[in-house]
Design an enzyme around this catalytic site. Structure first.
Site, mmCIF file in Angstrom:
data_model
loop_
_atom_site.group_PDB
_atom_site.id
_atom_site.type_symbol
_atom_site.label_atom_id
_atom_site.label_comp_id
_atom_site.label_asym_id
_atom_site.label_seq_id
_atom_site.Cartn_x
_atom_site.Cartn_y
_atom_site.Cartn_z
ATOM 1 N N LYS A 275 0.810 -1.217 0.000
ATOM 2 C CA LYS A 275 0.000 0.000 0.000
ATOM 3 C C LYS A 275 0.846 1.271 0.000
ATOM 4 O O LYS A 275 0.309 2.364 -0.191
ATOM 5 C CB LYS A 275 -0.948 -0.005 1.185
ATOM 6 C CG LYS A 275 -1.979 -1.120 1.078
ATOM 7 C CD LYS A 275 -3.045 -0.992 2.145
ATOM 8 C CE LYS A 275 -4.188 -1.958 1.929
ATOM 9 N NZ LYS A 275 -3.873 -3.315 2.408
HETATM 10 C C1 LIG Z 1 -4.664 -4.342 1.952
HETATM 11 C C2 LIG Z 1 -3.958 -5.631 1.876
HETATM 12 C C3 LIG Z 1 -4.416 -6.667 1.056
HETATM 13 C C4 LIG Z 1 -5.711 -6.574 0.283
HETATM 14 O O1 LIG Z 1 -5.681 -5.640 -0.769
HETATM 15 P P1 LIG Z 1 -7.048 -5.124 -1.410
HETATM 16 O O2 LIG Z 1 -6.669 -4.150 -2.447
HETATM 17 O O3 LIG Z 1 -7.820 -4.490 -0.286
HETATM 18 O O4 LIG Z 1 -7.757 -6.327 -1.945
HETATM 19 C C5 LIG Z 1 -3.669 -7.817 0.976
HETATM 20 N N1 LIG Z 1 -2.541 -7.965 1.689
HETATM 21 C C6 LIG Z 1 -2.070 -7.001 2.496
HETATM 22 C C7 LIG Z 1 -0.837 -7.237 3.276
HETATM 23 C C8 LIG Z 1 -2.761 -5.811 2.614
HETATM 24 O O5 LIG Z 1 -2.291 -4.857 3.419
#
Ligand SMILES: *Cc1c(COP(=O)(O)O)cnc(C)c1O
Length: 429
Positions: free
Chosen positions: A107
């Site tokens: 993210k």
């Molecule tokens: C947010 C997150 C996800 C999921 O991603 P989405 O875009 O919400 O489907 C998967 N793994 C980790 C470690 C995350 O932080």
């Protein structure tokens, strides 16, 4: 580029307006009016382009003229300031490691891109905004880090009390400055619901609220980059490519499917979920019925009503048949996830985190059913962020990376709330 609200196509916005407001006035998610097509020369020669060049080329049409080329190039360079290694775990099964950013979460890309867009836009408009964001774990840290010290932007992060790992909690509660953390007695879905309610609350109008969840186009769209990097790495294999994405809110995989629609040659997508299996059940029954959110060891995916699934559906003109041609979804429980952490560590000497393990499981399941593909799963978080479940399962200790050590001794700062009204009072103060 113009965007429309999925729930009312009459409501339209520019990229800048969509990034600043987060969500359309009717609570709908913004969706691009048209999907740009990539030129063949670029796809055929992608190995000759740097990651920065690829990212700029991909995102440019979505931003349009709302930012100068020079500023956009700078935003891209500051966003992609780390590596995206691809590691072969076994034959035709590779891991795309997205966790080498400042908070060790994929993210970081979306958060860094969005914060720098908002910085540029609020400066032009000369206004202050408040980013209100719900986190199931990793969003909070990435957003806190990405927005820390950004002028004109206050950040309020909501997280479910006791349901994020200790490193995650430190990352979102210790920065201070323009970053504040609110602990909610409830689940991630409860936090997400409060955020959505706040956006609609007329009495909070003067706070200029926006979201930094993947519902915000400025956070959602840059996730397309990963799929181009994956394609660049796997193209030489000469086989159709399948990508598996550990999914919670389905923003990441939806960005990948948008990239495919632009012309990126990825043959199939697999959304791998934990026991929160609304989408896998939907793909079987065509009945969308969220259950109560369940807690799992892959907690960033503890989402039972994923906000971005509607965007995927929109991309396929709400036709189940055309979606199911290129999209599958499977769910796995904690027992399977732990067994996979162990098996891949012992047999392949590769350390997964619980989210990556779910992704790996999704890929191997697809490969059992379909032959002839080469595949990649996205490794979305660094294993060290989930030390409890990994140490318990593997009996090994993972050293805390140097970069995280100062964090562990910092004091947590947060306020605890139970209801939406308490949040509202807090925002108004
Ligand atoms: C947010 C997150 C996800 C999921 O991603 P989405 O875009 O919400 O489907 C998967 N793994 C980790 C470690 C995350 O932080």
């Amino acid at each position: 580029m113009r965007y429309y609200s999925i729930t009312n196509p009459e409501l339209q916005a520019s990229f800048k307006e969509a990034a600043i407001s987060g969500i359309a006035p009717d609570r709908g998610l913004y969706f691009p009016m048209e999907i740009p097509k990539l030129d063949k020369e670029f796809i055929d020669n992608i190995e000759n382009y740097s990651n920065h060049e690829i990212a700029y080329k991909v995102i440019k049409p979505f931003v349009g003229d709302e930012m100068s080329d020079e500023v956009l190039k700078q935003v891209v360079a500051e966003t992609l300031c780390f590596d995206f290694p691809i590691v072969e775990v076994e034959e035709d099964v590779a891991s795309l490691e997205l966790y080498h950013g400042p908070t060790l979460a994929f993210k970081d890309v979306g958060a860094r891109f969005m914060s720098r867009c908002l910085q540029a836009f609020t400066k032009e408009e000369n206004k202050n905004i408040t980013v209100l964001v719900a986190t199931s774990g990793d969003t909070g840290g990435a957003v806190a880090n990405g927005f820390y010290g950004v002028n004109g932007v206050e950040v309020v992060i909501l997280y479910p009390s006791g349901k994020v790992s200790s490193i995650q909690e430190k990352q979102l509660t210790t920065l201070g400055g323009n970053i504040r953390a609110v602990e909610v007695n409830g689940s991630f879905d409860d936090c997400q619901e409060m955020v959505k309610t706040a956006f609609l609350d007329q009495e909070l109008k003067d706070c200029n609220l926006t979201s930094a969840n993947s519902i915000n186009v400025a956070r959602w769209l840059p996730q397309m980059f990963y799929y181009f990097f994956a394609y660049k790495a796997l193209k030489g294999k000469g086989k159709p490519i399948v990508v598996t994405v550990p999914s919670g809110n389905f923003g990441n995989i939806c960005a990948g499917m948008l990239a495919q629609r632009m012309g990126l040659p990825i043959a199939h997508f697999v959304a791998a979920t934990n026991s929160n299996d609304t989408v896998p059940r939907f793909m079987k029954t065509q009945d969308y019925k969220p259950n109560k959110t369940q807690e799992t060891i892959s907690n960033a995916m503890d989402v039972s009503n994923p906000s971005n699934f509607i965007r995927i559906f929109e991309l396929f003109e709400r036709q189940y048949g055309s979606l199911s041609n290129v999209f599958s979804s499977y769910s796995f429980d904690d027992m399977q996830t732990k067994a996979t952490l162990k098996k891949v560590y012992e047999e392949r000497e590769y350390l997964l985190d619980p989210h990556g393990a779910v992704g790996y499981l999704g890929l191997t399941q697809f490969m059992v059913l379909h032959k002839g593909y080469t595949g990649v799963f996205l490794e979305t978080a660094h294993p060290v962020k989930f030390p409890e479940s990994i140490e318990q399962t593997l009996g090994i200790e993972i050293p805390v990376p140097e970069a995280l050590k100062p964090l562990m001794t910092k004091e947590k700062q947060s306020v605890v709330i139970n209801t939406y009204n308490e949040l509202k009072q807090y925002l108004l103060e």
